[in-house]
Structures are given as structure tokens and as C-alpha cells.
Design a protein around this motif. Structure first.
Motif, mmCIF file in Angstrom:
data_model
loop_
_atom_site.group_PDB
_atom_site.id
_atom_site.type_symbol
_atom_site.label_atom_id
_atom_site.label_comp_id
_atom_site.label_asym_id
_atom_site.label_seq_id
_atom_site.Cartn_x
_atom_site.Cartn_y
_atom_site.Cartn_z
ATOM 1 N N HIS A 23 -5.245 -2.261 0.374
ATOM 2 C CA HIS A 23 -4.018 -1.529 0.665
ATOM 3 C C HIS A 23 -2.737 -2.373 0.653
ATOM 4 C CE1 HIS A 23 -6.452 1.923 1.740
ATOM 5 N NE2 HIS A 23 -7.105 1.207 2.645
ATOM 6 N N TYR A 31 6.821 -1.617 -1.857
ATOM 7 C CA TYR A 31 7.638 -1.851 -0.663
ATOM 8 C C TYR A 31 8.989 -2.452 -1.046
ATOM 9 C CZ TYR A 31 8.866 -3.790 3.965
ATOM 10 O OH TYR A 31 9.510 -4.118 5.137
ATOM 11 N N PRO A 46 8.466 4.284 3.037
ATOM 12 C CA PRO A 46 7.386 5.166 3.498
ATOM 13 C C PRO A 46 6.006 4.532 3.389
ATOM 14 C CG PRO A 46 8.955 6.383 2.151
ATOM 15 C CD PRO A 46 9.347 4.942 2.050
ATOM 16 N N ILE A 47 5.828 3.624 2.425
ATOM 17 C CA ILE A 47 4.518 2.994 2.261
ATOM 18 C C ILE A 47 4.115 2.201 3.493
ATOM 19 C CG2 ILE A 47 5.460 0.920 1.140
ATOM 20 C CD1 ILE A 47 2.100 2.644 0.343
ATOM 21 N N GLU A 49 4.873 2.930 6.698
ATOM 22 C CA GLU A 49 4.384 3.866 7.715
ATOM 23 C C GLU A 49 2.999 4.380 7.350
ATOM 24 O OE1 GLU A 49 5.997 4.187 10.621
ATOM 25 O OE2 GLU A 49 7.261 2.657 9.691
ATOM 26 N N GLU A 50 2.752 4.528 6.052
ATOM 27 C CA GLU A 50 1.416 4.952 5.605
ATOM 28 C C GLU A 50 0.383 3.867 5.894
ATOM 29 O OE1 GLU A 50 -0.856 5.877 1.388
ATOM 30 O OE2 GLU A 50 1.314 6.212 1.503
ATOM 31 N N LYS A 52 0.532 1.632 8.252
ATOM 32 C CA LYS A 52 0.330 1.593 9.703
ATOM 33 C C LYS A 52 -0.619 2.693 10.159
ATOM 34 C CE LYS A 52 4.171 1.048 12.117
ATOM 35 N NZ LYS A 52 5.621 1.184 12.449
ATOM 36 N N ARG A 53 -0.444 3.881 9.605
ATOM 37 C CA ARG A 53 -1.342 4.991 9.977
ATOM 38 C C ARG A 53 -2.790 4.669 9.595
ATOM 39 N NH1 ARG A 53 3.155 8.133 8.274
ATOM 40 N NH2 ARG A 53 2.303 8.311 6.153
ATOM 41 N N LYS A 54 -2.974 4.098 8.415
ATOM 42 C CA LYS A 54 -4.329 3.775 7.957
ATOM 43 C C LYS A 54 -4.964 2.691 8.821
ATOM 44 C CE LYS A 54 -3.726 5.052 3.081
ATOM 45 N NZ LYS A 54 -3.585 4.558 1.690
#
Length: 410
Positions: A23, A31, A46-47, A49-50, A52-54
Motif C-alpha cells: 500500500h 501522494y 485522500p490517499i 486517509e485511505e 490510515k483507515r486500512k
């Protein structure tokens, strides 16, 4: 292993490494391209935050948390080997909520904040909802000696009034930065190391002005960055003081030890990736009748780099082990040594890799120019090399004070 880690820590290291491969490395270009394509560079891709969620969904979150906060937390050695993996990418720590200066600030709040302060600031930081900065360095004084700091924290009834100018405040330009931990003087007449205090200053408080972002060799490090900040009659509640007046140096020492381990292990990650790039480039490029890798000078710098990286890692893990077993105070010399050694090694290895890449190594087509700039910065962050060398020398000399000079040669 010289510095054994638990099976759980090894599994976490492998999972972090796999996450980086799957990732993080593929997201680096997206980024940086996103930041460069926006009307303002101070926006969050946005990548990220994505990512971090993963990472959070996989339980790869807040791995830095110290044992005095969670008895099941990793040791300094265990987190150190994981931190090295994160350090391989300039965006590698943030997906796991393990970025500086937030980790140091969270550790400060864990150690020294009261329950109300923790609820207001530590909880959202641990959740990755906000970010923070640490306001210590000042442009008007030599801040390598923190007793020089002039920013005034003056008590006025139920409030403190803060006046001063800070710079190189990492993270302050970030739109998610909500809180600064500021060090200033509450009592100029007190004993030298009891004049300073630390206080929580929300970034949206009237009188807090981010004057400008600063660049490092031309890099603005957006969207996180480094800023110059003016505090002009900033009024905050007296309850925002950390631990009480005159405790600033005490807090600083508690904060900086673990942070220096993290910086150094990330630096080793930077150096490892640079060496990998150097070797691949040397094997793939031909000059003067053969691969660059066949030239003696290239093999020399590869060997020097491998030896230096391994030495730096061993020294850093030794410091981490001492922190785990005998405490930060006893590990003071080791911590000071690694703070000099690791960034210098990263600088040298990145420089060698740039040389093998030729002019391309100077460009943003490769990760090396930024790696060098960032590593060079760390020779000043958390204290310049000279201060740490002085610490090591003082501790070494103290071992021999009072010894019989006549027996020195025996």
C-alpha cells in the motif's frame, strides 16, 4: 538474535513490511502528485486517509504507545525494528499514526497531562483525528541551549498570556494541526532549569499566527511542513499548563528520549532503502565497458554503507535495550551517540546513492534527494550534533575524574 524480540513483535514487523509493500510504496507518487496539483499545497491527499483507515482496520495503529500507558505495548527495541520499516518511506509512519511530532506529543500527554487535558487532546490524537506541533525553537536565540528561550508565559488571574516567536515548528502548517505544546519562561528569576514551563496552546486561539512555512533545501514538506509562528498576547486557561510551572525541562527530557530512538531507527530505514537503490542502479547501468557495480570505487561505497548501517542499527538497538532495562537516564550517553551516528550514516549513504544515480539522483524522479535533505535536517532536530557530542564527552570524562593521573598509562 543479539536483541531478541517477541513473536508478536516479529509478526507485527512482518505485517507492517507487507503493508508498506502493498500500500505505502505504491502510494508515494500519488501522494506527492496530489499535493503538487492543488491550488494550495497545504491540503491532505485522500490517499493518506485511505491508508490510515486500512492500517487501523488491520490493527497496525499506535504501535509506538509506551508501556506505562499500556502494559501490553511493545518495548523500545521491538518498536524500534518496526519503526525502521516505516522509516523507509517519507510517508511511511503516518498511516500507522506513528508520525513525529505527534508520537512525542502523545507520549508527553500520556506522561504529564491531567485527565481533562488527555480527554481533550490525547484521545483525538490517538484516534488520528487531529495533528499537533511542538513549539520550542526560536529565531532570536541559540535554541541548542534551551535555557536561552525567551517566549514569555505570564500568569494573569485564571489565564496565562503567551508572547513570543517560534520557528521550525514541524506540523504547524498542516490544516489538521489543532494543538501546540509550547515551551516558554514562566519565571525568569528562578533557578536556571526551573524558569521554563510547557503549556497547551490551541492553534485557533486569537493571537496565534502562522507567519510562513519554511523550506528545507527547497522542500516545503507540504502538507505537514515547518512553520514560523508568532504568539501575540495569546490567552489560554491556567489549566492548560503541563505538570505545573517550572517543569519544562523535566518534561522535555521525558519526551525526547523515546523520540530520538524513533528518529534514529527511521533514519536507518532511509539508509537501507538508499543502499538498495544504489545497488540496483549499479547493477543496471553500464559505463566504461561494464556495469558500474564492477568498478572498485562502487564496491567500496557499497561495503562502507553496509558496515555503517549495521553499526548504526546495533548502536541504536543497544540504546533502546538500555531504555527498556535500566531506564532513560542511564541510557543518556547511548541515546546521545545514536542521535549523532544514525542521521550522519543516512546522509552519507544517501549521498553515495545520489552519486551512483548521477544527475538523476538530484531530481525528484528518485527518492534520494528528499532522503538526503530529510536526513540532514535530523542532524539539527532534537538538538544539534555538537550538543550530543558534548553530552557523550562529559559522561566519558566523568568516568575518569579523580583517577590517579600517574596510573593512566598502566
Amino acid at each position: 538474535m543479539l536483541f531478541p524480540i517477541s513473536q508478536r513483535a516479529e509478526e507485527l514487523r512482518e505485517r507492517v513490511a507487507a503493508f508498506m509493500e502493498e500500500h505505502v510504496y505504491p502510494a508515494e507518487r500519488e501522494y506527492h502528485d496530489y499535493v503538487g496539483s492543488q491550488p494550495s499545497r497545504w491540503v491532505i491527499p485522500p490517499i493518506m486517509e485511505e491508508l490510515k483507515r486500512k492500517a487501523k482496520a488491520q490493527g497496525l495503529w499506535n504501535l509506538f504507545v509506551p508501556k506505562h500507558h499500556d502494559p501490553a505495548a511493545l518495548t523500545n527495541v521491538e518498536y524500534g525494528v518496526i519503526c525502521e520499516v516505516m522509516g523507509r518511506s517519507p510517508i511511511g509512519a503516518e498511516p500507522f499514526n506513528c508520525s513525529a511530532p505527534d508520537t512525542g506529543n502523545m507520549e508527553t500527554l500520556i506522561r504529564y497531562a491531567d485527565e481533562e487535558q488527555k480527554a481533550k487532546w490525547l484521545t483525538p490524537l490517538l484516534e488520528g483525528e487531529i495533528r499537533s506541533c511542538f513549539a520550542m525553537t526560536e529565531p532570536a536565540v541559540a535554541s541548542s541551549d534551551a535555557t536561552n528561550i525567551r517566549t514569555e508565559i505570564r500568569r494573569e488571574g485564571d489565564n496565562y498570556i503567551v508572547n513570543g516567536r517560534k520557528w521550525w515548528i514541524t506540523g504547524a502548517p498542516d490544516p489538521r494541526c489543532r494543538i501546540s505544546i509550547l515551551m516558554g519562561k514562566t519565571d525568569p528569576a528562578a533557578e536556571k532549569h526551573r524558569q521554563q514551563s510547557m503549556i497547551l496552546v490551541p492553534m485557533d486561539t486569537p493571537g496565534v499566527t502562522v507567519v510562513r512555512p519554511l523550506t528545507v533545501f527547497g522542500y516545503d514538506d507540504a502538507p505537514h511542513g515547518h512553520a514560523e509562528i508568532v504568539y501575540d498576547n495569546v490567552r489560554v486557561p491556567a489549566s492548560n499548563i503541563l505538570l505545573g510551572e517550572g517543569r519544562g525541562f523535566e518534561i522535555a527530557q521525558g519526551r525526547l528520549g523515546p523520540g530520538r530512538i524513533h528518529h534514529c531507527m527511521r533514519s536507518i530505514g532511509v539508509a537501507e532503502r538508499a543502499l538498495e537503490s544504489l545497488c540496483r542502479r549499479a547493477l543496471s547501468r553500464n559505463a566504461f565497458g561494464g556495469p558500474i557495480a564492477d568498478q572498485g570505487v562502487t564496491r567500496h561505497v557499497i561495503a562502507e554503507s553496509r558496515m555503517e548501517i549495521d553499526q548504526a542499527r546495533l548502536l541504536t538497538l543497544q540504546a533502546a535495550q538500555m531504555m527498556d532495562t535500566v531506564g532513560n537516564k542511564a541510557a543518556r550517553a547511548a541515546i546521545a551517540m545514536i542521535k549523532v551516528v544514525a542521521p550522519n550514516v543516512a546522509c552519507r549513504v544517501a549521498d553515495r546513492a545520489i552519486q551512483v544515480h548521477g544527475a538523476g539522483g538530484l531530481s525528484e524522479d528518485f527518492h534520494l534527494a528528499f532522503a538526503y535533505a530529510h536526513s540532514r535536517t535530523l542532524r539539527l532536530a532534537d538538538g544539534p550534533d555538537e550538543v550530543h557530542r558534548d553530552t557523550v564527552a562529559k559522561i566519558e570524562l566523568k568516568k575518569h575524574q579523580g583517577a590517579n593521573a600517574g596510573g593512566a598509562g598502566h
